[in-house]
Design a protein around this motif. Structure first.
Motif, PDB file in Angstrom:
ATOM      1  N   LEU A  62       0.827  -1.213   0.000  1.00 44.05           N
ATOM      2  CA  LEU A  62       0.000   0.000   0.000  1.00 44.05           C
ATOM      3  C   LEU A  62       0.858   1.258   0.000  1.00 44.05           C
ATOM      4  CD1 LEU A  62      -2.965  -0.955   2.343  1.00 44.05           C
ATOM      5  CD2 LEU A  62      -3.075  -0.363  -0.073  1.00 44.05           C
ATOM      6  N   THR A  63       1.966   1.262   0.734  1.00 40.74           N
ATOM      7  CA  THR A  63       2.846   2.430   0.762  1.00 40.74           C
ATOM      8  C   THR A  63       3.453   2.678  -0.608  1.00 40.74           C
ATOM      9  OG1 THR A  63       3.307   2.101   3.115  1.00 40.74           O
ATOM     10  CG2 THR A  63       4.876   3.443   1.878  1.00 40.74           C
ATOM     11  N   VAL A  82      10.552   5.239   4.652  1.00 42.59           N
ATOM     12  CA  VAL A  82       9.523   4.580   5.451  1.00 42.59           C
ATOM     13  C   VAL A  82      10.151   3.322   6.045  1.00 42.59           C
ATOM     14  CG1 VAL A  82       7.231   3.524   5.471  1.00 42.59           C
ATOM     15  CG2 VAL A  82       7.696   5.461   3.943  1.00 42.59           C
ATOM     16  N   THR A  83      10.049   3.211   7.366  1.00 47.83           N
ATOM     17  CA  THR A  83      10.588   2.044   8.066  1.00 47.83           C
ATOM     18  C   THR A  83       9.488   1.426   8.911  1.00 47.83           C
ATOM     19  OG1 THR A  83      11.323   3.361   9.965  1.00 47.83           O
ATOM     20  CG2 THR A  83      12.914   3.029   8.174  1.00 47.83           C
ATOM     21  N   MET A 143      -1.409   7.139   5.293  1.00 47.14           N
ATOM     22  CA  MET A 143      -0.126   7.174   4.597  1.00 47.14           C
ATOM     23  C   MET A 143      -0.101   8.226   3.485  1.00 47.14           C
ATOM     24  SD  MET A 143       1.892   5.307   6.247  1.00 47.14           S
ATOM     25  CE  MET A 143       3.317   5.090   5.183  1.00 47.14           C
ATOM     26  N   THR A 144      -1.232   8.470   2.837  1.00 45.34           N
ATOM     27  CA  THR A 144      -1.286   9.537   1.833  1.00 45.34           C
ATOM     28  C   THR A 144      -0.998  10.878   2.482  1.00 45.34           C
ATOM     29  OG1 THR A 144      -2.833   8.315   0.429  1.00 45.34           O
ATOM     30  CG2 THR A 144      -2.755  10.702   0.126  1.00 45.34           C
ATOM     31  N   SER A 149       2.427  12.776   1.502  1.00 42.92           N
ATOM     32  CA  SER A 149       2.282  14.053   0.787  1.00 42.92           C
ATOM     33  C   SER A 149       2.849  15.197   1.629  1.00 42.92           C
ATOM     34  CB  SER A 149       0.837  14.320   0.366  1.00 42.92           C
ATOM     35  OG  SER A 149      -0.004  14.424   1.481  1.00 42.92           O
ATOM     36  N   ASN A 150       2.714  15.119   2.952  1.00 44.05           N
ATOM     37  CA  ASN A 150       3.353  16.121   3.808  1.00 44.05           C
ATOM     38  C   ASN A 150       4.868  16.060   3.668  1.00 44.05           C
ATOM     39  OD1 ASN A 150       0.964  17.127   4.771  1.00 44.05           O
ATOM     40  ND2 ASN A 150       1.178  16.292   6.832  1.00 44.05           N
ATOM     41  N   ALA A 151       5.422  14.859   3.610  1.00 50.61           N
ATOM     42  CA  ALA A 151       6.864  14.712   3.458  1.00 50.61           C
ATOM     43  C   ALA A 151       7.329  15.298   2.122  1.00 50.61           C
ATOM     44  CB  ALA A 151       7.270  13.242   3.572  1.00 50.61           C
ATOM     45  N   VAL A 152       6.560  15.091   1.071  1.00 48.26           N
ATOM     46  CA  VAL A 152       6.901  15.665  -0.236  1.00 48.26           C
ATOM     47  C   VAL A 152       6.885  17.192  -0.149  1.00 48.26           C
ATOM     48  CG1 VAL A 152       6.114  15.950  -2.627  1.00 48.26           C
ATOM     49  CG2 VAL A 152       6.144  13.676  -1.576  1.00 48.26           C
ATOM     50  N   LYS A 153       5.828  17.754   0.442  1.00 47.59           N
ATOM     51  CA  LYS A 153       5.748  19.216   0.570  1.00 47.59           C
ATOM     52  C   LYS A 153       6.897  19.760   1.412  1.00 47.59           C
ATOM     53  CE  LYS A 153       1.009  18.894   1.280  1.00 47.59           C
ATOM     54  NZ  LYS A 153      -0.237  19.392   1.883  1.00 47.59           N
TER      55      LYS A 153
END
Length: 177
Positions: A33-34, A95-96, A74-75, A79-83
């Motif tokens: 899913l990730t 992701v661990t 996870m979305t 998406s926060n990590a991308v921003k």
């Protein structure tokens, strides 16, 4: 202004759905899913293919969770990590996961703009943001939604950041059945 208000209404709807939806937990592959979610994000952020280093510590542990709500969690985090890493020269998202003492622990780590230490407590409140909208677009509802979904699954979400410009790690913890 109208677009932002529309986004806020949609986010309230998501929050209420996360709060009222009947849970349908099942065994899910967090890794599959990730990966799916990250591949979907590539359509929204085309520069991901060129600049980002996205890694998953394989294998991520399977868990029991409502698959639609896991996708929402996870979305929001990815998406926060991308921003948060848009302005970084060499953006990285990792992701661990592990199983420990009857708990699944997943972490989403980035090397982005970080979180000011004095603002961390506001992070999980509805419509609160620790950055200005031009620096970090959004309504400020995503992490409140994540927190509520995790609570409904008898889990938790926490954040670690050494401050602005030093990256962020969001950690999800939820019990094994």
């Amino acid at each position: 202004m109208l677009t932002h208000m529309k986004e806020m209404v949609e986010d309230v709807s998501l929050y209420l759905t996360a709060d009222e939806m009947e849970l349908q937990p099942e065994k899910i592959s967090t890794e599959t899913l990730t990966n799916d979610i990250f591949n979907q994000l590539k359509h929204y952020y085309p520069d991901l293919l060129k600049r980002y280093r996205f890694t998953i510590q394989s294998p991520l542990p399977d868990c029991y969770f409502d698959p639609l709500l896991f996708r929402q969690v996870m979305t929001n985090l990815l998406s926060n990590a991308v921003k948060a890493t848009r302005s970084v020269d060499h953006p990285q998202i990792q992701v661990t996961g592990q199983k420990k003492d009857g708990t699944v622990i997943l972490a989403v780590k980035d090397n982005g703009i970080g979180i000011p230490l004095q603002n961390r407590e506001r992070l999980f409140e509805l419509f609160k943001s620790v950055h200005t909208r031009d620096r970090f677009p959004g309504t400020g509802a995503g992490l409140a939604i994540v927190k509520r979904i995790m609570e409904r699954h008898e889990g938790s979400v926490s954040v670690e950041s050494m401050g602005e410009g030093r990256g962020t790690t969001f950690t999800l913890r939820f019990p094994l059945p």
